[in-house]
Design a protein around this motif. Sequence first.
Motif, PDB file in Angstrom:
ATOM      1  N   LEU A 167       0.852  -1.193   0.000  1.00 34.90           N
ATOM      2  CA  LEU A 167       0.000   0.000   0.000  1.00 34.90           C
ATOM      3  C   LEU A 167       0.889   1.246   0.000  1.00 34.90           C
ATOM      4  O   LEU A 167       1.318   1.719   1.059  1.00 34.90           O
ATOM      5  N   PRO A 168       1.185   1.786  -1.152  1.00 38.08           N
ATOM      6  CA  PRO A 168       2.068   2.958  -1.226  1.00 38.08           C
ATOM      7  C   PRO A 168       1.435   4.217  -0.653  1.00 38.08           C
ATOM      8  O   PRO A 168       0.254   4.482  -0.856  1.00 38.08           O
ATOM      9  N   LEU A 251       2.981  10.441  -4.290  1.00 39.53           N
ATOM     10  CA  LEU A 251       3.879   9.381  -4.735  1.00 39.53           C
ATOM     11  C   LEU A 251       3.493   8.952  -6.145  1.00 39.53           C
ATOM     12  O   LEU A 251       2.337   8.603  -6.402  1.00 39.53           O
ATOM     13  N   LYS A 252       4.453   8.987  -7.070  1.00 41.07           N
ATOM     14  CA  LYS A 252       4.191   8.555  -8.434  1.00 41.07           C
ATOM     15  C   LYS A 252       4.420   7.052  -8.537  1.00 41.07           C
ATOM     16  O   LYS A 252       5.461   6.540  -8.135  1.00 41.07           O
ATOM     17  N   ILE A 259      -0.354   9.259  -6.141  1.00 39.77           N
ATOM     18  CA  ILE A 259      -1.190   8.898  -4.995  1.00 39.77           C
ATOM     19  C   ILE A 259      -0.853   9.820  -3.828  1.00 39.77           C
ATOM     20  O   ILE A 259       0.302   9.913  -3.412  1.00 39.77           O
ATOM     21  N   GLU A 260      -1.863  10.507  -3.325  1.00 41.30           N
ATOM     22  CA  GLU A 260      -1.661  11.346  -2.152  1.00 41.30           C
ATOM     23  C   GLU A 260      -1.670  10.478  -0.890  1.00 41.30           C
ATOM     24  O   GLU A 260      -2.030   9.302  -0.928  1.00 41.30           O
TER      25      GLU A 260
END
Length: 289
Positions: A167-168, A251-252, A259-260
């Motif tokens: 889960l990034p 995050l790319k 993704i925030e």
Amino acid sequence: MPPLRGAKRRRKAALEKKAAAAAMAAAASGEPPGDWWDAFCMRMSGTLSSIEDAHRFESVFKMPRRAFDYVCNLVKDEMMVRSSSYTFLDGTMLCLEDRVAIALRRLNSGGSLVTVGSSVGVNHSTVSLITWRFIEAMEERASHHLRWPDSSEMEKIKSKFEKIHGLPNCCGVVDTTHITMCLSSAEPNCKVWLDQEKNYSMVLQAVVDLDTRFTDIVTGWPGSMKESSILHSSGLFKLCEKGERLNGSKLKVSDGSEIEEYLIGDSGYPPSSLAAHTLPREGPHRVQC
């Protein structure tokens, strides 16, 4: 052979007598007895004596003994003020461990003051006074354990979520639990406190990291209130709106999208305006304030 019921009463009386003797010895020496836990258990009702000590302790206090000892040390100064004012029904003074144990018993059992007092051999008013003193002591001494992680700590949390669960940029898990209340149906507006299980309860919302450390809590809302409503009413949500929470860098990921930061919540936290991304329908949602 004597009747079984009579034998149980005599055995319980013997245990209580032994426990009282241990407590009196502790009071005379000024120190808790070496077998404090055994003595305390013998003052409690039930059949806990048949369980191994470690498991018995954790089953009652919901924490290992080392954590209990730490809590005792944390609240010692506040809990031992007016040390001679709190006693068992036989007049024996309560030591620090007794007081902390009684407060925890009251808080984690949901039992009434009378029920808890009867189980440990103290007056119900003593249970009330000790519990409130314990709560005040924890608010004074333990507040540093409940705080939102700083940027470096949050990076470690996000790294763990990605490494263990894929889960990034995940900052934690949010969920609620219901704290059962003793409330009369004659009380005004009592129905608002009824939860889905038809119990009177208060809702507690908590955010935790992968090590189950609390990073944010809010409580006081009635049992009938929905999780999404509690989130919107919480200080956490307001801080997010101000850009003071979940405000780290995006995050790319491999597909080029960004993704925030977000929290994971169950279906009680519908994504809608709170989240830009959703996990599979059967799984949790990404709750992004």
